[in-house]
Design an enzyme around this catalytic site. Structure first.
Site, mmCIF file in Angstrom:
data_model
loop_
_atom_site.group_PDB
_atom_site.id
_atom_site.type_symbol
_atom_site.label_atom_id
_atom_site.label_comp_id
_atom_site.label_asym_id
_atom_site.label_seq_id
_atom_site.Cartn_x
_atom_site.Cartn_y
_atom_site.Cartn_z
ATOM 1 N N SER A 62 0.820 -1.197 0.000
ATOM 2 C CA SER A 62 0.000 0.000 0.000
ATOM 3 C C SER A 62 0.866 1.266 0.000
ATOM 4 O O SER A 62 1.626 1.486 -0.936
ATOM 5 C CB SER A 62 -0.954 -0.037 1.195
ATOM 6 N N HIS A 77 -8.181 -4.923 -0.511
ATOM 7 C CA HIS A 77 -6.950 -4.266 -0.061
ATOM 8 C C HIS A 77 -6.289 -5.122 1.015
ATOM 9 O O HIS A 77 -6.417 -4.876 2.229
ATOM 10 C CB HIS A 77 -7.258 -2.870 0.466
ATOM 11 N N ASP A 129 -9.915 -4.083 -4.966
ATOM 12 C CA ASP A 129 -9.376 -3.134 -3.987
ATOM 13 C C ASP A 129 -10.177 -1.827 -4.032
ATOM 14 O O ASP A 129 -10.226 -1.161 -5.058
ATOM 15 C CB ASP A 129 -7.898 -2.861 -4.301
#
Length: 265
Positions: free
Chosen positions: A157, A243, A211
């Site tokens: 991320s 995610h 996501d």
């Protein structure tokens, strides 16, 4: 009773890598989806090396997370080829995060909005400041004798975005950069600052198609950006994945690094 590795694999495959703190603001919960699972009750036991390190893996966590919480990832890398691999799981500094209404949490650089799309505003100044800290960690290991081509930077991320930035701006060819659910934190003007040596560093990019925090389109923007810079990128799309990061992705990373480790440093 299942082994630690089996339990960790199950967590990776079934739960988002999120750091949930209980009764906090809704905005905080959204931003913390950029992190991952909470730390285990006990820190993982260190893995002493049989000799001097010959390779280095640097893992950069997501927003709101910590380095120690990610250390179980190394449990996947039990093959003998990693016996002389040094690992580092640094933690981001605590600082205000705009998408969280200024809440203070571990963050490599400020993020202005969630979800993150390919058109989200870039915070290049703070990204470059964070890159300098990553480069200092790499330089330390290179000075200690590890070949840059045996250095691998990986991140999830926000850590994935920082991974990409750090690899692109490092002046030498590294073993590789692995981006999980990340995004391009720069505008195309940064391309002129990428050295010919850095352009030889391979990139692995993994992204979940479901996501909703770092949108899949933000991940899809990575390969064209890298192609424009004259770099190669192996892009892996995971249907139905949100995610989070799975055991399959980590095992893919393990094989990818193994295929690129140099026999000598």
């Amino acid at each position: 009773m299942r082994s630690h590795l089996t339990r960790f694999r199950t967590i990776l495959q079934t739960q988002p890598l999120s750091l949930l703190f209980g009764a906090v603001l809704c905005a905080c919960l959204i931003a913390l989806l950029l992190g991952r699972s909470a730390p285990s009750d006990q820190p993982p036991h260190p893995h002493p090396m049989a000799g001097p390190a010959r390779s280095f893996v640097l893992w950069l966590h997501g927003l709101g997370d910590s380095g120690p919480a990610n250390e179980p990832i190394r449990s996947f890398f039990s093959d003998s080829v990693f016996n002389l691999t040094k690992w580092a799981f640094p933690s981001a500094p605590n600082q205000p995060v705009s998408c969280n209404y200024g809440s203070i949490m571990p963050s490599w650089f400020d993020i202005h909005e969630i979800p993150i799309s390919s058109a989200s505003p870039k915070n290049e100044k703070e990204v470059i400041e964070a890159v300098q800290k990553v480069h200092a960690m790499i330089d330390k290991e290179v000075e200690n004798g590890i070949s840059p081509e045996n250095v691998f930077v990986c991140g999830f991320s926000q850590g994935g975005a920082l991974t990409l930035a750090s690899v692109l701006l490092y002046p030498k060819t590294l073993g590789g950069g692995a981006v999980f659910s990340g995004w391009v934190p720069f505008n195309s003007s940064i391309i002129e600052k990428i050295s010919p040596e850095a352009k030889k560093t391979p990139i692995l990019w993994s992204h979940g198609m479901a996501d909703q925090t770092v949108l899949f389109e933000a991940g899809q923007a990575g390969p064209p950006f890298l192609q424009q810079a004259g770099m190669s990128c192996e892009f892996k799309a995971y249907p139905g994945l949100g995610h989070t990061i799975t055991g399959d992705e980590i095992n893919s990373l393990k094989s990818w690094i193994k295929s690129r480790l140099k026999s000598s440093s």
